[in-house]
Design a protein around this motif. Structure first.
Motif, PDB file in Angstrom:
ATOM      1  N   ALA A 110      37.140  49.318  49.000  1.00 54.53           N
ATOM      2  CA  ALA A 110      36.625  50.689  49.099  1.00 54.53           C
ATOM      3  C   ALA A 110      35.126  50.682  49.366  1.00 54.53           C
ATOM      4  O   ALA A 110      34.623  51.503  50.158  1.00 54.53           O
ATOM      5  CB  ALA A 110      36.937  51.465  47.823  1.00 54.53           C
ATOM      6  N   ARG A 111      34.401  49.761  48.729  1.00 56.74           N
ATOM      7  CA  ARG A 111      32.962  49.648  48.982  1.00 56.74           C
ATOM      8  C   ARG A 111      32.710  49.285  50.442  1.00 56.74           C
ATOM      9  O   ARG A 111      31.804  49.817  51.085  1.00 56.74           O
ATOM     10  CB  ARG A 111      32.355  48.589  48.066  1.00 56.74           C
ATOM     11  CG  ARG A 111      32.383  48.931  46.601  1.00 56.74           C
ATOM     12  CD  ARG A 111      31.491  50.135  46.288  1.00 56.74           C
ATOM     13  NE  ARG A 111      31.408  50.383  44.868  1.00 56.74           N
ATOM     14  CZ  ARG A 111      30.523  49.828  44.058  1.00 56.74           C
ATOM     15  NH1 ARG A 111      29.635  48.977  44.540  1.00 56.74           N
ATOM     16  NH2 ARG A 111      30.512  50.104  42.773  1.00 56.74           N
ATOM     17  N   ALA A 158      34.384  41.634  50.632  1.00 51.95           N
ATOM     18  CA  ALA A 158      35.522  42.299  51.270  1.00 51.95           C
ATOM     19  C   ALA A 158      35.514  42.095  52.776  1.00 51.95           C
ATOM     20  O   ALA A 158      36.572  42.125  53.413  1.00 51.95           O
ATOM     21  CB  ALA A 158      35.520  43.783  50.924  1.00 51.95           C
ATOM     22  N   GLU A 159      34.337  41.869  53.357  1.00 47.46           N
ATOM     23  CA  GLU A 159      34.282  41.694  54.807  1.00 47.46           C
ATOM     24  C   GLU A 159      34.994  40.422  55.259  1.00 47.46           C
ATOM     25  O   GLU A 159      35.487  40.354  56.382  1.00 47.46           O
ATOM     26  CB  GLU A 159      32.831  41.680  55.274  1.00 47.46           C
ATOM     27  CG  GLU A 159      32.694  41.713  56.781  1.00 47.46           C
ATOM     28  CD  GLU A 159      31.329  42.174  57.223  1.00 47.46           C
ATOM     29  OE1 GLU A 159      30.999  43.356  56.937  1.00 47.46           O
ATOM     30  OE2 GLU A 159      30.590  41.375  57.821  1.00 47.46           O
ATOM     31  N   THR A 165      35.823  42.282  39.985  1.00 44.49           N
ATOM     32  CA  THR A 165      37.088  41.564  39.923  1.00 44.49           C
ATOM     33  C   THR A 165      38.178  42.266  40.724  1.00 44.49           C
ATOM     34  O   THR A 165      39.069  41.604  41.257  1.00 44.49           O
ATOM     35  CB  THR A 165      37.571  41.414  38.464  1.00 44.49           C
ATOM     36  OG1 THR A 165      37.733  42.711  37.887  1.00 44.49           O
ATOM     37  CG2 THR A 165      36.579  40.590  37.644  1.00 44.49           C
ATOM     38  N   ALA A 166      38.139  43.581  40.827  1.00 48.56           N
ATOM     39  CA  ALA A 166      39.202  44.337  41.489  1.00 48.56           C
ATOM     40  C   ALA A 166      39.007  44.326  43.001  1.00 48.56           C
ATOM     41  O   ALA A 166      37.989  44.780  43.512  1.00 48.56           O
ATOM     42  CB  ALA A 166      39.236  45.773  40.972  1.00 48.56           C
ATOM     43  N   LEU A 167      40.009  43.828  43.719  1.00 47.88           N
ATOM     44  CA  LEU A 167      39.915  43.750  45.174  1.00 47.88           C
ATOM     45  C   LEU A 167      39.875  45.132  45.808  1.00 47.88           C
ATOM     46  O   LEU A 167      39.133  45.364  46.766  1.00 47.88           O
ATOM     47  CB  LEU A 167      41.098  42.956  45.721  1.00 47.88           C
ATOM     48  CG  LEU A 167      40.982  41.435  45.653  1.00 47.88           C
ATOM     49  CD1 LEU A 167      42.275  40.806  46.149  1.00 47.88           C
ATOM     50  CD2 LEU A 167      39.809  40.948  46.487  1.00 47.88           C
ATOM     51  N   HIS A 227      53.415  34.902  45.535  1.00 41.82           N
ATOM     52  CA  HIS A 227      52.866  36.001  44.753  1.00 41.82           C
ATOM     53  C   HIS A 227      51.338  35.947  44.806  1.00 41.82           C
ATOM     54  O   HIS A 227      50.736  34.898  44.628  1.00 41.82           O
ATOM     55  CB  HIS A 227      53.339  35.910  43.301  1.00 41.82           C
ATOM     56  CG  HIS A 227      52.667  36.906  42.397  1.00 41.82           C
ATOM     57  ND1 HIS A 227      52.892  38.261  42.502  1.00 41.82           N
ATOM     58  CD2 HIS A 227      51.774  36.736  41.383  1.00 41.82           C
ATOM     59  CE1 HIS A 227      52.179  38.886  41.590  1.00 41.82           C
ATOM     60  NE2 HIS A 227      51.492  37.989  40.900  1.00 41.82           N
ATOM     61  N   VAL A 228      50.691  37.072  45.098  1.00 41.42           N
ATOM     62  CA  VAL A 228      49.243  37.120  45.257  1.00 41.42           C
ATOM     63  C   VAL A 228      48.652  38.071  44.219  1.00 41.42           C
ATOM     64  O   VAL A 228      49.119  39.200  44.046  1.00 41.42           O
ATOM     65  CB  VAL A 228      48.860  37.589  46.679  1.00 41.42           C
ATOM     66  CG1 VAL A 228      47.358  37.788  46.799  1.00 41.42           C
ATOM     67  CG2 VAL A 228      49.342  36.569  47.708  1.00 41.42           C
ATOM     68  N   ALA A 229      47.601  37.614  43.532  1.00 39.19           N
ATOM     69  CA  ALA A 229      46.955  38.406  42.492  1.00 39.19           C
ATOM     70  C   ALA A 229      46.154  39.548  43.110  1.00 39.19           C
ATOM     71  O   ALA A 229      45.624  39.427  44.219  1.00 39.19           O
ATOM     72  CB  ALA A 229      46.035  37.524  41.659  1.00 39.19           C
ATOM     73  N   THR A 230      46.039  40.633  42.382  1.00 39.34           N
ATOM     74  CA  THR A 230      45.284  41.799  42.856  1.00 39.34           C
ATOM     75  C   THR A 230      43.841  41.781  42.359  1.00 39.34           C
ATOM     76  O   THR A 230      43.016  42.563  42.841  1.00 39.34           O
ATOM     77  CB  THR A 230      45.945  43.099  42.380  1.00 39.34           C
ATOM     78  OG1 THR A 230      46.011  43.100  40.943  1.00 39.34           O
ATOM     79  CG2 THR A 230      47.352  43.213  42.946  1.00 39.34           C
TER      80      THR A 230
END
Length: 452
Positions: A105-106, A401-402, A98-100, A249-252
């Protein structure tokens, strides 16, 4: 699966979207020659060693269309393609997240910006897809200052009114209030109503804007403004001024239980059908009037109280769509119709919200959007195939993430010029066109002349 596969057989999901313009080809006449060529290719390829190439090379973008230039480095042809996280999708065990920032980081550890930039180093968008706003020589300008009056438009916000310092030292006064012009304008902009049938000597040039998918000239304008690069002045949907009042506003963090966001209140059946078929295979929320499954159109703030920040207290879904969709990993983006270069806010909303668009629309969207930023829904043969790919990406933090690497690594492709061709920059570009024509001093067209 390493990349979206082209439709294998049957109707693809994209075929449900109507196209205003269909170009027939005569490929069937070439069938015998193509068959002979394929046979020769098979014999030739059997002699070549392709061990240096991975099966995922089909995920790399094709070379720029319409270009026969050799690569700057001839050895690039023999160099193995760069393998990134999406190329190796399926090689890592599923890992819901869930955490961007953890996902980034991955990806940084597995790929990183240098490899991503190298992957797209030799790729460039088709230059014919977007106009070059700086292509015309400054010496062609005939007026150092141009005044423009706006009449009867829907797409142009009041905030565009003002005085602009444009390139080549030219200035532009753009206003809805003709009293502010203090003189007869050099050009008048129309959109809702077509311009006058005739223009006499000394009268303003007539500019007409149509950025709907039909994109039809009035037949009486001196300057036509449309979304296509073939028009006199191109206006794309990639800018900010189409939607300046929205909550950004953008969620993290991203939801991991519901993967897809959709909101539409113009319920075209082809769009509804795509959504219904996809939602049978993926958990999704629909906030608009079409296929609504969240219990009404006022659930955005109930679901996401953080969207009420900064005084945005309206409960209507459209006032918070950027904020609401930012909580989802994917956003379903379906155009009203498929037409070349017709990529609207449906694509850009999702990109701005930090989500991944599942896009059904412009065939040349790769020339308009950042590299590797969206999933081409039309590249899949079925909803099941598309859903399987989406699920696989959703459970691979490095691969997901890519899709965001372009914004983190500064690899924007044609998106940079797309922004320069948007409504945001229309005042200077339209005034420059009018200056080259001479503004209100331009020769009057012959009587009953029709623009073709």
């Amino acid at each position: 699966m390493s990349s979206p596969a082209p439709p294998s057989s049957g109707r693809s999901l994209a075929s449900l979207i109507p196209a205003y313009s269909v170009k027939l080809n005569r490929a069937y006449l070439l069938a015998p020659a193509v068959a002979a060529g394929l046979l020769a290719a098979v014999l030739l390829f059997s002699l070549v060693d392709f061990s240096a190439f991975s099966a995922s090379s089909r995920a790399l973008p094709p070379p720029s269309r319409g270009s026969s230039r050799a690569p700057a480095n001839a050895s690039a042809l023999s160099r193995a393609p760069v393998r990134t996280a999406l190329d190796t999708l399926g090689t890592r065990p599923p890992e819901p997240f869930t955490a961007l920032r953890d996902a980034y980081a991955r990806w940084d550890a597995a790929v990183g910006c240098p490899a991503f930039a190298e992957k797209y180093r030799s790729w460039s968008p088709d230059p014919a897809a977007l106009q070059d706003p700086e292509a015309a020589p400054c010496g062609e300008l005939r007026l150092p200052h141009v005044t423009l009056a706006v009449r009867g438009v829907t797409w142009v916000p009041d905030i565009l009114d003002g005085v602009y310092q444009c390139r080549c030292g030219m200035t532009c006064l753009w206003s809805r209030n003709e009293e502010a012009l203090a003189d007869k304008p050099d050009v008048v902009l129309y959109e809702i109503w077509p311009p006058p049938d005739t223009r006499k000597q000394g009268e303003p040039l007539r500019a007409f804007m149509d950025i709907e998918p039909t994109r039809k000239r009035s037949g009486h304008e001196d300057i036509f403004i449309g979304y296509h690069a073939d028009d006199d002045v191109q206006v794309t949907y990639a800018g900010k001024f189409f939607r300046i009042t929205h909550n950004y506003h953008v969620a993290t963090h991203k939801r991991d239980d519901v993967l897809v966001y959709w909101s539409s209140s113009r319920c075209f059946e082809h769009r509804n059908k795509i959504a219904r078929e996809l939602f049978r295979h993926l958990p999704a929320h629909s906030f608009g009037r079409c296929e609504n499954n969240v219990g009404g159109g006022d659930k955005a703030l109930e679901f996401y109280p953080d969207c009420a920040r900064d005084g945005h207290s309206s409960s209507e879904w459209w006032d918070h769509l950027h904020c609401a969709m930012s909580h989802y990993k994917f956003v379903l983006a379906i155009e009203n119709t498929i037409a070349d270069s017709y990529a609207t806010e449906k694509l850009y909303y999702a990109l701005e919200a930090g989500s991944v668009p599942i896009y059904f629309g412009a065939p040349n969207a790769r020339d308009l959007a950042p590299p590797g930023s969206f999933i081409d829904g039309g590249a899949f043969a079925s909803a099941e195939e598309l859903a399987a790919y989406v699920r696989e990406v959703a459970d691979d933090p490095a691969a997901y993430a890519e899709f965001h690497a372009w914004r983190r690594c500064g690899v924007v492709g044609g998106y940079g010029r797309n922004r320069l061709d948007s409504l945001d920059t229309l005042p200077c570009r339209l005034c420059e066109r009018a200056s080259r024509m001479g503004g209100r001093h331009a020769p009057a067209p012959p009587p009953n002349a029709t623009v073709s």
